[in-house]
Design a protein around this motif. Structure first.
Motif, PDB file in Angstrom:
ATOM      1  N   THR A  64      -1.598  24.682  72.286  1.00  0.00           N
ATOM      2  CA  THR A  64      -1.847  23.688  73.341  1.00  0.00           C
ATOM      3  C   THR A  64      -0.546  23.228  73.974  1.00  0.00           C
ATOM      4  N   ALA A  65       0.480  22.969  73.143  1.00  0.00           N
ATOM      5  CA  ALA A  65       1.762  22.499  73.665  1.00  0.00           C
ATOM      6  C   ALA A  65       2.392  23.535  74.589  1.00  0.00           C
ATOM      7  N   CYS A  66       2.377  24.816  74.182  1.00  0.00           N
ATOM      8  CA  CYS A  66       2.958  25.867  75.023  1.00  0.00           C
ATOM      9  C   CYS A  66       2.174  26.017  76.327  1.00  0.00           C
ATOM     10  N   ARG A  67       0.865  25.968  76.235  1.00  0.00           N
ATOM     11  CA  ARG A  67       0.044  26.133  77.445  1.00  0.00           C
ATOM     12  C   ARG A  67       0.278  24.999  78.437  1.00  0.00           C
ATOM     13  N   GLU A  68       0.322  23.746  77.961  1.00  0.00           N
ATOM     14  CA  GLU A  68       0.492  22.601  78.863  1.00  0.00           C
ATOM     15  C   GLU A  68       1.933  22.496  79.360  1.00  0.00           C
ATOM     16  N   ALA A  69       2.927  22.849  78.500  1.00  0.00           N
ATOM     17  CA  ALA A  69       4.331  22.791  78.937  1.00  0.00           C
ATOM     18  C   ALA A  69       4.600  23.803  80.038  1.00  0.00           C
ATOM     19  N   ALA A  70       3.872  24.898  80.015  1.00  0.00           N
ATOM     20  CA  ALA A  70       4.066  25.922  81.040  1.00  0.00           C
ATOM     21  C   ALA A  70       3.688  25.424  82.430  1.00  0.00           C
ATOM     22  N   ALA A  76       1.751  32.571  70.935  1.00  0.00           N
ATOM     23  CA  ALA A  76       1.575  31.392  71.780  1.00  0.00           C
ATOM     24  C   ALA A  76       2.430  31.489  73.044  1.00  0.00           C
ATOM     25  N   LEU A  77       3.653  32.005  72.900  1.00  0.00           N
ATOM     26  CA  LEU A  77       4.525  32.162  74.064  1.00  0.00           C
ATOM     27  C   LEU A  77       3.956  33.189  75.042  1.00  0.00           C
ATOM     28  N   VAL A  78       3.506  34.315  74.519  1.00  0.00           N
ATOM     29  CA  VAL A  78       2.965  35.367  75.386  1.00  0.00           C
ATOM     30  C   VAL A  78       1.702  34.885  76.091  1.00  0.00           C
ATOM     31  N   LYS A  79       0.829  34.229  75.342  1.00  0.00           N
ATOM     32  CA  LYS A  79      -0.448  33.780  75.909  1.00  0.00           C
ATOM     33  C   LYS A  79      -0.246  32.717  76.983  1.00  0.00           C
ATOM     34  N   SER A  80       0.727  31.827  76.780  1.00  0.00           N
ATOM     35  CA  SER A  80       0.946  30.735  77.730  1.00  0.00           C
ATOM     36  C   SER A  80       1.909  31.121  78.853  1.00  0.00           C
TER      37      SER A  80
END
Length: 737
Positions: free
Chosen positions: A525-531, A560-564
């Motif tokens: 969630t953090a990676c997705r929203e930070a993006a 998580a990095l790749v997905k976001s």
């Protein structure tokens, strides 16, 4: 005409008798056959008696010459018949008696001439001699047959013994009447030589000696050997330090007669020692020598199964043992456990008390009573004894103990229930601050049930992702005042309970195996929203110690990095020092692989717990976060300010960014600036807030939340510290070890 009839009858009878004799001769000699032979001879005599009717008729109806001829035939027949029937005395008598009337008739008809009188004398003398010889020969014949049968029996036994000679096992045979050893094969003699010093005989003199030499009280063994109904039989005999394994079987003939017992035996001393060792390992702890959990459960169940039997159970867990094990090594940890066991034996030496090691650093004591006051007093003595410092030549070691107390039958009537409730009481003792003993109460069980229910609710929330949110708190540069990063903090809203504080559900997640699922939710969630952030600032994510060292976290971070689509240099992973104490897992290896992805790694809550410069040397951290407890008192306490200054100076020399947590006032900010800190975090700059996408939903939930005020107050008191920092300190305060 008579000869024409009588001749074939005699011929057929003789042929039948010859055939029966031939068949009988082909069968092996045995008692049953001897009896058959006797019956056959008697039957032959009776047939001969009936056949005497023919000669009698001829004598009555013939002339003198013919009569004389028939008398000679009868004499020859009777003599030959007597010889044929000689093996059976009764048969000879029957045969002779059947032919005597023929002679009487012949004498009367012949008018007693001198020739016939001479023949009569010869007849009766001959018959007398034949009958006497038959009596003697019959007795001899019967005895010969019996001896032959016995010889065949011994020949059968001889074949058995010759077969035993070739067997690799030790074998002996015994006379069941005298109990003397009648046979011993070579392996028996070789084994006897090994234990001659324990016996009153020598191996070479074994045959002929009484079997009693192997027994102190041979009466029981004699009863077994004398009756084949007691066989087969097995036993183990102790001869000094040696153990004999004995197996006895009955040796019988083909007709079922008991010849005697056959003993096979072996020295099994080493096997018995191995069995005892296995039994020891199965029921006793190898390190302390105390009964293990299995033995303790068996004894507890045995005592509780006795009607009216009272029992007290003390469930002991060592406080601080994990730290000793991690910092001093497992060798010192093992010595510590052995010393703890020694002290427990000394304190619990009263009759009917049982001390056991249940596993790890958990012990148990079984008391022979159910008195609450005495049980708690004894628990206090145990805590006092175990809290005295230990010295193994490497400096003093200080640990403590917490104890849960449960009594039977008040708190349970089965071993499973009593153990569970003493464990619940132990958990309450840990929560009370360690070094305590707590007696079980129903309220404790209620709290445990609430925790189990909370775990189930958290598991469902992580599965559906409903009610799970991330709040973000800014991290600010002291020089520019600009936001450099935001820390992600997890929040949980439950429909019936409202907001549940992280201090309540994070420890549950870590203790129930849900930390990985919770960590994955936070990371993704953090990676997705930070993006989606326009200011492109970094996102800081706390990692639980339970996620590290398993080799899976680097892959989770990469996924998580790749997905976001978030750039790796915008992600910071925060770990506490307690995670670095795990020597059994490759924690540093995981951190190196994460840093190799381009992700920054921060050391959280530095200055508390187990802070060590060795950690900074073991891994090149990008950031050091100073715990808020030092920041709070830095203005009023010079020692706290000195710690902040030392960490900030250390960071400058290492080229590492230092962040001060828990900044709430301008005075604290000025103090931190003067001490050389680079970045700050706290309520002075902003509270944790939801993302823009969740803001409206969180506001709606706040309006209907039954515990909004209490939740905010708890978060305020926690100073919005990191998930792992708060939970890890809490685990050390209330968890086991």
């Amino acid at each position: 005409m008579l000869f024409a009839i009588w001749g074939p009858i005699v011929a057929v009878t003789c042929m039948a008798r010859s055939y029966l004799a031939w068949r009988t001769a082909r069968r092996p000699v045995e008692p049953a056959l001897l009896s058959t032979e006797k019956r056959l001879m008697v039957a032959t005599g009776l047939v001969a008696a009936t056949m005497a009717v023919g000669p009698t008729w001829i004598v009555l109806h013939s002339d003198g010459y013919t009569r004389a001829f028939m008398l000679m035939v009868i004499i020859s027949t009777m003599w030959g018949g007597a010889l044929v029937q000689a093996t059976v005395f009764t048969s000879t008598v029957a045969f002779t008696a059947a032919n005597i009337p023929v002679w009487i008739v012949a004498l009367v008809v012949s008018r007693s001439t001198s020739g016939t009188l001479g023949l009569a004398v010869i007849f009766f003398v001959t018959i007398g001699i034949a009958i006497d010889n038959t009596r003697r020969f019959g007795r001899y014949f019967t005895q010969s047959i019996k001896r032959q049968i016995e010889l065949e029996k011994w020949d059968e036994k001889g074949r058995l013994l010759r077969m035993i000679d070739d067997m690799p096992v030790a074998v002996m045979t015994v006379d069941p009447s005298s109990f003397a050893i009648t046979y011993a094969n070579e392996p028996s003699k070789l084994l006897i030589k090994q234990i001659e010093h324990l016996l009153t005989i020598k191996a070479d003199n074994l045959v002929g000696m009484s079997i009693d030499v192997f027994h102190r009280h041979p009466a029981h063994q004699r009863r077994i050997l004398s009756d084949p109904a007691n066989l087969p039989y097995s036993a183990r005999i102790q001869l000094g330090p040696e153990v004999l394994d004995l197996k006895i079987t009955a040796v019988t003939t083909s007709d079922g007669d008991y010849i005697g017992p056959m003993l096979t035996w072996a020295l099994v001393t080493k096997e018995v020692e191995a069995e005892n060792r296995i039994r020891q390992l199965a029921h006793y702890d190898t390190l302390t020598g105390l009964p293990n959990r299995t033995s303790f459960n068996d004894e507890l169940e045995r005592r509780l199964a006795t009607p009216g039997n009272l029992a007290g159970l003390l469930y002991i867990d060592l406080d601080g043992f994990k730290l000793v094990n991690d910092t001093r090594g497992h060798g010192v940890g093992d010595m510590l456990l052995a010393e703890v066991a020694k002290r427990l034996r000394a304190v619990c030496s009263a009759p009917a008390m049982l001390v056991s090691r249940l596993g790890g650093d958990e012990f148990a004591v079984l008391l022979p009573h159910g008195n609450a006051e005495e049980a708690q007093a004894h628990a206090a003595r145990i805590i006092e004894a175990l809290s005295v410092n230990y010295d193994f030549g490497h400096g003093n070691i200080a640990i403590g103990a917490s104890i849960g107390v449960a009594l039977a039958p008040i708190h349970g009537e089965t071993a499973q229930v009593l153990l569970a409730r003493s464990d619940i009481a132990l958990y309450a003792a840990k929560e009370a601050g360690k070094g305590n003993a707590r007696l079980f109460t129903p309220e404790m069980e209620g709290r445990i049930q609430e925790r189990v229910l909370l775990e189930a609710k958290l598991r469902e929330a992580l599965r559906t992702r409903e009610g799970m949110f991330l709040f973000y708190q800014p991290i600010v540069s002291i020089e520019t005042g600009e936001v450099t990063a935001r820390e992600a903090l997890v929040r949980w809203y439950h429909p019936s309970r409202g907001w549940i504080a992280p201090a309540e559900f994070v420890p549950v997640a870590e203790q129930s195996g849900l930390a990985d699922a919770l960590g994955s939710f936070v990371l993704e969630t953090a990676c997705r929203e930070a993006a989606t952030w326009t200011d492109r600032e970094r996102i800081a994510v706390n990692i639980s110690a339970t996620q590290l060292g398993k080799g899976t976290l680097p892959d989770d971070v990469l996924a998580a990095l790749v997905k976001s689509g978030l750039s790796p240099n915008r992600l910071e992973i925060e770990v506490t020092e307690t995670a670095l104490l795990d020597d059994e897992h490759d924690v540093i290896g995981d951190l190196r692989r994460i840093r190799a992805l381009g992700v920054r790694v921060a050391l959280d809550d530095f200055g508390t717990g187990y802070s060590s410069l060795a950690h900074l040397r073991a891994f090149p951290f990008d950031k050091i976060k100073i715990d808020g407890s030092f920041v709070k008192d830095a203005v009023s306490r010079p020692d706290c300010a000195a710690v902040v200054r030392a960490v900030a100076e250390l960071g400058k020399r290492l080229g590492v960014t230092t962040v001060a947590e828990g900044v709430e006032t301008l005075e604290q900010l000025d103090c931190l600036r003067n001490e050389g800190c680079m970045e700050v975090q706290g309520y002075f700059f902003g509270r944790p807030m939801p993302s823009q996408a969740d803001a409206a939903n969180v506001a709606r939930l706040d309006q209907g939340a039954p515990n909004k005020t209490e939740f905010r107050k708890e978060v305020d008191n926690a100073e919005a510290n990191s998930m792992e920092g708060a939970s890890d300190d809490r685990r050390q305060a209330t968890g086991r070890g």
